[in-house]
Design an enzyme around this catalytic site. Structure first.
Site, PDB file in Angstrom:
ATOM      1  N   SER A   1       0.842  -1.187   0.000  1.00 53.85           N
ATOM      2  CA  SER A   1       0.000   0.000   0.000  1.00 53.85           C
ATOM      3  C   SER A   1       0.871   1.229   0.000  1.00 53.85           C
ATOM      4  O   SER A   1       2.082   1.162   0.260  1.00 53.85           O
ATOM      5  CB  SER A   1      -0.924   0.007   1.213  1.00 53.85           C
ATOM      6  OG  SER A   1      -0.163   0.305   2.366  1.00 53.85           O
ATOM      7  N   LYS A   2       0.227   2.340  -0.299  1.00 56.03           N
ATOM      8  CA  LYS A   2       0.952   3.597  -0.289  1.00 56.03           C
ATOM      9  C   LYS A   2       1.430   3.879   1.132  1.00 56.03           C
ATOM     10  O   LYS A   2       2.484   4.460   1.341  1.00 56.03           O
ATOM     11  CB  LYS A   2       0.035   4.718  -0.777  1.00 56.03           C
ATOM     12  CG  LYS A   2      -0.378   4.516  -2.235  1.00 56.03           C
ATOM     13  CD  LYS A   2      -1.698   5.198  -2.572  1.00 56.03           C
ATOM     14  CE  LYS A   2      -2.231   4.730  -3.917  1.00 56.03           C
ATOM     15  NZ  LYS A   2      -3.643   5.103  -4.125  1.00 56.03           N
ATOM     16  N   GLN A   3       0.637   3.431   2.112  1.00 55.20           N
ATOM     17  CA  GLN A   3       0.985   3.697   3.518  1.00 55.20           C
ATOM     18  C   GLN A   3       2.266   2.966   3.914  1.00 55.20           C
ATOM     19  O   GLN A   3       3.045   3.475   4.699  1.00 55.20           O
ATOM     20  CB  GLN A   3      -0.163   3.287   4.458  1.00 55.20           C
ATOM     21  CG  GLN A   3      -1.339   4.246   4.453  1.00 55.20           C
ATOM     22  CD  GLN A   3      -2.145   4.216   3.149  1.00 55.20           C
ATOM     23  OE1 GLN A   3      -2.307   3.168   2.538  1.00 55.20           O
ATOM     24  NE2 GLN A   3      -2.626   5.361   2.703  1.00 55.20           N
TER      25      GLN A   3
END
Ligand code: GLU
Ligand code: ZN
Length: 295
Positions: A229-231
């Protein structure tokens, strides 16, 4: 081209596309194109604090780079506030929603699931969230890959937020209003969005709109056991030749790929993938993604 099937990819502009988001983009593209359907793109820019400057334009360029061409204009959720407001007003006229002034810490204290405390308190909009009155909980739904998905009863019954206390429109509201507006008949996306699906169906039913078909794709997992994920800073897709990433995504989705793909143009690899697309071959299990393969 038949207008009967309409799919979509709806990224949030919180970062560039990575291998995990390519799976969702490619899977939704192939499922629509294999049915001679349309494929739309919507940028879900309703949460400015989580937006990364330039990410939306970058995502669109990455889709083009990977040969994933969409039909019609890109829909930007930031242009849709009026439609969301109208939808909220309609629900409120139908007495399907109510204002809630409960704090997050109060909800945490009662176990994390909202108990309907404000249902009949007739609070005003001051410093309040709007919740959907969950009179008709959705207890199960069909997924094209996974069959019947049972929804946890407590979650199904929870009056969920459709307009946030901070003034932002809730994801579940915006996604339903826009999928309906864009005529979407097939929602294909990552398995991380299985949980909100029941709430989205409850909203379709509240509005009296036809419910689309759902297909939740397996997630690409990082070595840390978390979905890419981008996170967790998944690496952006490499620039340049997009064929290795497309082929790796096809392998991930257990779709056949011609042995001599290195000699084929990207458009030909995609045409073959459309012609050979098989939902029954898709794995349901999330799987480890190794970026060694794309290099
Ligand atoms: N915007 C959501 C995301 O990027 C996806 C929404 C959807 O596919 O329903 O996670
Ligand atoms: Zn409340």
């Amino acid at each position: 081209m038949s207008a009967s099937c309409i799919g979509r990819f709806a990224p949030s502009p919180s970062g560039e596309l990575h291998f995990g988001s390519l799976i969702a983009a490619l899977g939704s593209y192939l499922e629509a194109r294999a049915q001679q359907g349309q494929w739309r793109v919507r940028i879900e820019d309703i949460d400015p604090p989580r937006e990364v400057a330039g990410a939306a334009r970058r995502i669109l360029a990455q889709l083009e780079q990977h040969g994933l061409t969409w039909d019609g204009e890109v829909l930007w959720q930031s242009t849709r506030h009026e439609a969301y407001r109208e939808a909220l007003a309609w629900l409120s006229e139908q007495q399907r929603s109510y204002y809630c002034t409960c704090t997050r810490s109060r909800i945490q204290q009662i176990g994390g699931i909202y108990d309907g405390h404000c249902r009949n308190l007739h609070a005003g909009p001051e410093n309040a969230a709007l919740r959907l009155r969950s009179d008709h909980p959705v207890s199960e739904f069909q997924d094209k890959l996974r069959g019947t998905i049972k929804v946890d009863a407590a979650l199904a019954q929870e009056d969920f937020i459709i307009h946030r206390r901070d003034g932002l429109f809730a994801y579940n509201l915006a996604v339903v209003v826009d999928d309906h507006f864009q005529g979407v008949t097939e929602v294909v996306r990552g398995a991380d969005l299985i949980d909100p699906t029941a709430r989205q169906i409850a909203l379709y039913q509240a509005f009296g709109w036809p419910v689309p078909d759902y297909l939740h794709l397996p997630l690409a997992m990082g070595a840390d056991g978390q979905k890419l994920s981008k996170q967790n800073h998944a690496a952006p897709l490499p620039s340049g030749d997009a064929r290795p990433a497309i082929v790796q995504a096809l392998h991930f989705l257990r779709q056949p790929v011609s042995e001599g793909w290195q000699d084929l143009p990207l458009s030909e690899i995609l045409q073959q993938a459309i012609a050979r697309w098989q939902v029954t071959a898709l794995p349901a299990e999330n799987a480890l993604y190794s970026n060694a393969e794309t290099q």
